[in-house]
Every structure is written in C-alpha cells, then in structure tokens.
Design a protein around this motif. Structure first.
Motif, PDB file in Angstrom:
ATOM      1  N   THR A  31      17.820 -10.363  -4.672  1.00 30.63           N
ATOM      2  CA  THR A  31      17.429  -8.967  -3.967  1.00 30.63           C
ATOM      3  C   THR A  31      15.931  -9.141  -3.756  1.00 30.63           C
ATOM      4  O   THR A  31      15.213  -8.237  -3.133  1.00 30.63           O
ATOM      5  CB  THR A  31      18.079  -7.917  -4.468  1.00 30.63           C
ATOM      6  OG1 THR A  31      17.579  -7.796  -5.935  1.00 30.63           O
ATOM      7  CG2 THR A  31      19.379  -7.753  -4.385  1.00 30.63           C
ATOM      8  N   ARG A  36      10.362  -9.114  -0.688  1.00 28.77           N
ATOM      9  CA  ARG A  36       9.080  -9.748  -0.301  1.00 28.77           C
ATOM     10  C   ARG A  36       9.331 -10.007   1.133  1.00 28.77           C
ATOM     11  O   ARG A  36       7.939  -9.997   1.537  1.00 28.77           O
ATOM     12  CB  ARG A  36       9.545 -11.153  -1.176  1.00 28.77           C
ATOM     13  CG  ARG A  36       9.235 -11.276  -2.437  1.00 28.77           C
ATOM     14  CD  ARG A  36       9.425 -12.525  -3.417  1.00 28.77           C
ATOM     15  NE  ARG A  36       9.171 -12.418  -4.746  1.00 28.77           N
ATOM     16  CZ  ARG A  36       7.769 -13.004  -5.071  1.00 28.77           C
ATOM     17  NH1 ARG A  36       7.154 -13.519  -4.296  1.00 28.77           N
ATOM     18  NH2 ARG A  36       7.617 -12.724  -6.426  1.00 28.77           N
ATOM     19  N   ARG A  69      13.077 -18.497  -0.588  1.00 23.09           N
ATOM     20  CA  ARG A  69      11.902 -18.085  -1.780  1.00 23.09           C
ATOM     21  C   ARG A  69      10.723 -18.827  -1.454  1.00 23.09           C
ATOM     22  O   ARG A  69       9.556 -18.529  -1.857  1.00 23.09           O
ATOM     23  CB  ARG A  69      12.767 -18.538  -3.018  1.00 23.09           C
ATOM     24  CG  ARG A  69      11.708 -18.158  -4.139  1.00 23.09           C
ATOM     25  CD  ARG A  69      12.146 -17.921  -5.419  1.00 23.09           C
ATOM     26  NE  ARG A  69      12.572 -16.547  -5.579  1.00 23.09           N
ATOM     27  CZ  ARG A  69      11.944 -15.255  -6.065  1.00 23.09           C
ATOM     28  NH1 ARG A  69      10.693 -15.424  -6.272  1.00 23.09           N
ATOM     29  NH2 ARG A  69      12.446 -14.009  -6.025  1.00 23.09           N
ATOM     30  N   ARG A  91      13.492   1.206  -0.313  1.00 29.61           N
ATOM     31  CA  ARG A  91      14.670   0.961  -1.214  1.00 29.61           C
ATOM     32  C   ARG A  91      16.042   1.317  -0.456  1.00 29.61           C
ATOM     33  O   ARG A  91      17.033   0.672  -0.468  1.00 29.61           O
ATOM     34  CB  ARG A  91      14.832   1.522  -2.499  1.00 29.61           C
ATOM     35  CG  ARG A  91      13.258   1.394  -3.232  1.00 29.61           C
ATOM     36  CD  ARG A  91      13.534   1.787  -4.655  1.00 29.61           C
ATOM     37  NE  ARG A  91      14.349   0.618  -5.396  1.00 29.61           N
ATOM     38  CZ  ARG A  91      13.887  -0.427  -5.748  1.00 29.61           C
ATOM     39  NH1 ARG A  91      12.862  -0.890  -5.988  1.00 29.61           N
ATOM     40  NH2 ARG A  91      14.802  -1.081  -6.368  1.00 29.61           N
ATOM     41  N   ARG A 113      16.499  -5.927 -10.010  1.00 29.20           N
ATOM     42  CA  ARG A 113      15.971  -4.846 -11.000  1.00 29.20           C
ATOM     43  C   ARG A 113      16.823  -3.830 -11.213  1.00 29.20           C
ATOM     44  O   ARG A 113      16.831  -3.156 -12.281  1.00 29.20           O
ATOM     45  CB  ARG A 113      14.412  -4.451 -10.518  1.00 29.20           C
ATOM     46  CG  ARG A 113      13.370  -5.289 -10.422  1.00 29.20           C
ATOM     47  CD  ARG A 113      12.930  -6.025 -11.536  1.00 29.20           C
ATOM     48  NE  ARG A 113      11.753  -7.045 -11.391  1.00 29.20           N
ATOM     49  CZ  ARG A 113      11.803  -7.920 -10.856  1.00 29.20           C
ATOM     50  NH1 ARG A 113      12.752  -8.493 -10.184  1.00 29.20           N
ATOM     51  NH2 ARG A 113      10.628  -8.656 -10.534  1.00 29.20           N
ATOM     52  N   ASP A 114      17.725  -3.259 -10.059  1.00 26.45           N
ATOM     53  CA  ASP A 114      18.371  -2.281 -10.204  1.00 26.45           C
ATOM     54  C   ASP A 114      19.663  -2.479  -9.732  1.00 26.45           C
ATOM     55  O   ASP A 114      20.446  -1.544  -9.351  1.00 26.45           O
ATOM     56  CB  ASP A 114      17.638  -1.329  -9.211  1.00 26.45           C
ATOM     57  CG  ASP A 114      17.663  -1.635  -7.815  1.00 26.45           C
ATOM     58  OD1 ASP A 114      17.623  -2.729  -7.488  1.00 26.45           O
ATOM     59  OD2 ASP A 114      17.533  -0.994  -6.875  1.00 26.45           O
ATOM     60  N   ARG A 163       2.947  -6.230 -13.749  1.00 31.57           N
ATOM     61  CA  ARG A 163       4.298  -6.111 -12.751  1.00 31.57           C
ATOM     62  C   ARG A 163       5.415  -5.191 -13.437  1.00 31.57           C
ATOM     63  O   ARG A 163       6.204  -4.380 -12.984  1.00 31.57           O
ATOM     64  CB  ARG A 163       4.598  -7.595 -12.362  1.00 31.57           C
ATOM     65  CG  ARG A 163       6.023  -7.449 -11.599  1.00 31.57           C
ATOM     66  CD  ARG A 163       5.578  -7.261 -10.153  1.00 31.57           C
ATOM     67  NE  ARG A 163       5.124  -8.472  -9.340  1.00 31.57           N
ATOM     68  CZ  ARG A 163       5.680  -9.842  -9.056  1.00 31.57           C
ATOM     69  NH1 ARG A 163       6.951  -9.676  -9.056  1.00 31.57           N
ATOM     70  NH2 ARG A 163       5.071 -10.738  -8.638  1.00 31.57           N
ATOM     71  N   ASP A 167       7.177  -2.116 -12.432  1.00 36.64           N
ATOM     72  CA  ASP A 167       8.736  -1.904 -11.980  1.00 36.64           C
ATOM     73  C   ASP A 167       9.446  -0.972 -12.975  1.00 36.64           C
ATOM     74  O   ASP A 167      10.508  -0.349 -12.446  1.00 36.64           O
ATOM     75  CB  ASP A 167       9.347  -3.286 -12.127  1.00 36.64           C
ATOM     76  CG  ASP A 167       8.870  -4.145 -11.104  1.00 36.64           C
ATOM     77  OD1 ASP A 167       8.567  -3.709 -10.043  1.00 36.64           O
ATOM     78  OD2 ASP A 167       9.015  -5.638 -11.218  1.00 36.64           O
ATOM     79  N   ARG A 170       8.219   3.193 -12.184  1.00 35.24           N
ATOM     80  CA  ARG A 170       8.348   3.952 -10.750  1.00 35.24           C
ATOM     81  C   ARG A 170       9.475   4.956 -11.150  1.00 35.24           C
ATOM     82  O   ARG A 170      10.261   4.757 -11.974  1.00 35.24           O
ATOM     83  CB  ARG A 170       8.499   2.904  -9.838  1.00 35.24           C
ATOM     84  CG  ARG A 170       9.808   2.160 -10.000  1.00 35.24           C
ATOM     85  CD  ARG A 170      10.217   1.057  -8.660  1.00 35.24           C
ATOM     86  NE  ARG A 170      11.340   0.682  -8.936  1.00 35.24           N
ATOM     87  CZ  ARG A 170      11.543  -0.689  -8.832  1.00 35.24           C
ATOM     88  NH1 ARG A 170      10.474  -1.439  -8.395  1.00 35.24           N
ATOM     89  NH2 ARG A 170      12.505  -1.316  -8.772  1.00 35.24           N
TER      90      ARG A 170
HETATM   91  O1  C5P Z   1      12.249 -10.561  -8.220  1.00 35.19           O
HETATM   92  P1  C5P Z   1      10.692 -10.755  -7.374  1.00 35.19           P
HETATM   93  O2  C5P Z   1       9.657 -11.012  -8.376  1.00 35.19           O
HETATM   94  O3  C5P Z   1      10.649 -11.802  -6.239  1.00 35.19           O
HETATM   95  O4  C5P Z   1      10.421  -9.376  -7.063  1.00 35.19           O
HETATM   96  C1  C5P Z   1       9.428  -8.785  -6.301  1.00 35.19           C
HETATM   97  C2  C5P Z   1       9.332  -7.320  -6.499  1.00 35.19           C
HETATM   98  O5  C5P Z   1      10.295  -6.676  -5.656  1.00 35.19           O
HETATM   99  C3  C5P Z   1       9.549  -6.824  -8.015  1.00 35.19           C
HETATM  100  O6  C5P Z   1       8.453  -6.972  -8.685  1.00 35.19           O
HETATM  101  C4  C5P Z   1      10.069  -5.359  -7.794  1.00 35.19           C
HETATM  102  O7  C5P Z   1       9.206  -4.600  -7.603  1.00 35.19           O
HETATM  103  C5  C5P Z   1      10.863  -5.528  -6.408  1.00 35.19           C
HETATM  104  N1  C5P Z   1      12.238  -5.566  -6.607  1.00 35.19           N
HETATM  105  C6  C5P Z   1      12.879  -4.350  -6.667  1.00 35.19           C
HETATM  106  N2  C5P Z   1      14.196  -4.304  -6.912  1.00 35.19           N
HETATM  107  C7  C5P Z   1      15.117  -5.471  -6.800  1.00 35.19           C
HETATM  108  C8  C5P Z   1      14.388  -6.685  -6.769  1.00 35.19           C
HETATM  109  C9  C5P Z   1      12.899  -6.878  -6.575  1.00 35.19           C
HETATM  110  O8  C5P Z   1      12.418  -3.364  -6.829  1.00 35.19           O
HETATM  111  N3  C5P Z   1      16.130  -5.472  -7.030  1.00 35.19           N
END
Ligand code: C5P
Length: 206
Positions: A31, A36, A69, A91, A113-114, A163, A167, A170
């Motif tokens: 995700t 990105r 990626r 989101r 992340r979530d 980072r 993350d 927030r």
């Molecule tokens: O995992 P990756 O480093 O590619 O994710 C980039 C950014 O996208 C993370 O630092 C995060 O802020 C956000 N992200 C998120 N929720 C997710 C996946 C990624 O907020 N489920």
C-alpha cells in the motif's frame, strides 16, 4: 483470507509479504506504493504537496494494476508520500481502493502502516513487523550500496527516524500495532525465520 502486515520503513515487511503471497498463492498489495504513486503524480505535474483537494484528485486516479516499486523508489517520492499521507481525504481515497483489493480470492496480503488498524480491522491474521532504527538503517544502507547508490549511514538513519516520527505522529491513522497484532521484531531474526513464524499463525487461521 486477508493478511495484514504493518510496520515502519525498512523493517522487512515487503520481503515478508511477497514470501507469504507466493507461498499461499495470494494477491499482494504494497500500500506504500499507492501513496508513492499519488506523490509522484503531483511532483511530475509540478503541483504543490500541501493542497489537499488537488492531492485527493490524484489519489482517486491511482491505478493499482500499474504500481511498480522500481519506478516509485526514489527518496524524494518517499518523502513526498509521507507528507501527503497525513491528509484524511487522500487516505480516504486510497483506503477505499485498498479495501476493494483485500476482497480478492483466494486471499490477499496487504502491507503498509494502517492495514490492521484501519484498512482491514477484521483481518484474521495481523502482523506488526519491526526492528530497531539502527538495524533498519543498516539494511537500507546496504541495499543502496549494493545497488551502486552512494549512501551515508548516518544520513540514512536520520531519515528513518524522521519518517517514523511523521508516520507515528500524524493524527489520522498513525502507525501503531493493532491490539490483536502479533509482533515480529526482525532486529535479530532473518526474513526466513520471520516467515516461518508467520506461517504458523496463518496455517492456524486457515
Ligand atoms: O512503505 P513506503 O515507505 O513505500 O511508504 C511511503 C509512505 O507512505 C510512508 O512513509 C507512509 O507515510 C505512507 N503510508 C501510509 N499508509 C500506508 C502505507 C504507506 O501512510 N498504509
């Protein structure tokens, strides 16, 4: 079957997710790539990263099928992604697409992340994959050097910490383990060992 895998940057989520998806023949969605891709679309169009309605529009146009990626790995794209990831409407748009993906048969592995807390709170298997910032920075550094990219370990470490802060700090969907997530600390564990631990949990849930 839905497998939710969360954790901070460079903890080994991606490798573990791909390994699990291959083992069980499940679909896999990273995700982070959706955030990105949204960020890259804004950067490419020369649009600001702090305009929520504009960012939401880009998020609504992201195609899950085209995520790569390699195209999205650049450092500035990751930074921009974590900035727009604080916006609730961005989101909202991406979570909707992620939830649709999660219903794919025979099963789906989503990492981010979530996932266990917001995207798929009812997932039968939730893993929270983590490692110390130093170990994660070392892995990222080794990967960059291995790819011939000039890197500075302390700069990589500072970046990982920044980072994490963004993350975890927030207000919408901060990075944290779901209450029913299994913690996998890969600081001193190989990905193969983490995979075997995950396999036991998945087999019990199938
Ligand atoms: O995992 P990756 O480093 O590619 O994710 C980039 C950014 O996208 C993370 O630092 C995060 O802020 C956000 N992200 C998120 N929720 C997710 C996946 C990624 O907020 N489920």
């Amino acid at each position: 079957m839905i497998i939710a895998i969360d954790g901070p940057a460079a903890a080994g989520k991606g490798t573990l997710s791909r390994r699990i998806a291959a083992e069980y023949g499940f679909h896999h969605l990273d995700t982070g790539l959706t955030y990105r891709a949204t960020a890259k679309a804004l950067l490419d169009a020369g649009l600001p990263l702090d305009n929520e309605p504009v960012a939401e529009k880009m998020a609504l146009e992201v195609e899950l099928a085209g995520l790569d990626r390699e195209v999205l790995s650049a450092h500035d794209i990751g930074e921009a992604a974590s900035k727009i990831a604080v916006m609730p409407s961005v989101r909202g748009a991406l979570v909707e697409a992620q939830r649709a993906f999660a219903t794919r048969k025979p099963g789906a592995v989503l990492d981010g992340r979530d996932i266990g807390t917001v995207v798929c709170p009812d997932a039968p298997v939730k893993l929270y994959v983590t490692a110390s910032p130093e170990v994660r920075a070392r892995r990222r550094f080794d990967e960059m050097v291995g790819n011939g990219v000039p890197a500075d370990y302390l700069a990589v470490l500072a970046d990982i910490r920044k980072r994490d802060e963004r993350d975890m700090g927030r207000s919408d969907s901060p990075l944290r383990p779901a209450e029913d997530a299994h913690l996998l600390d890969t600081s001193e564990m190989s990905i193969e060992a983490a995979f075997l631990a995950a396999k036991v949990l998945i087999d019990a849930a199938l």
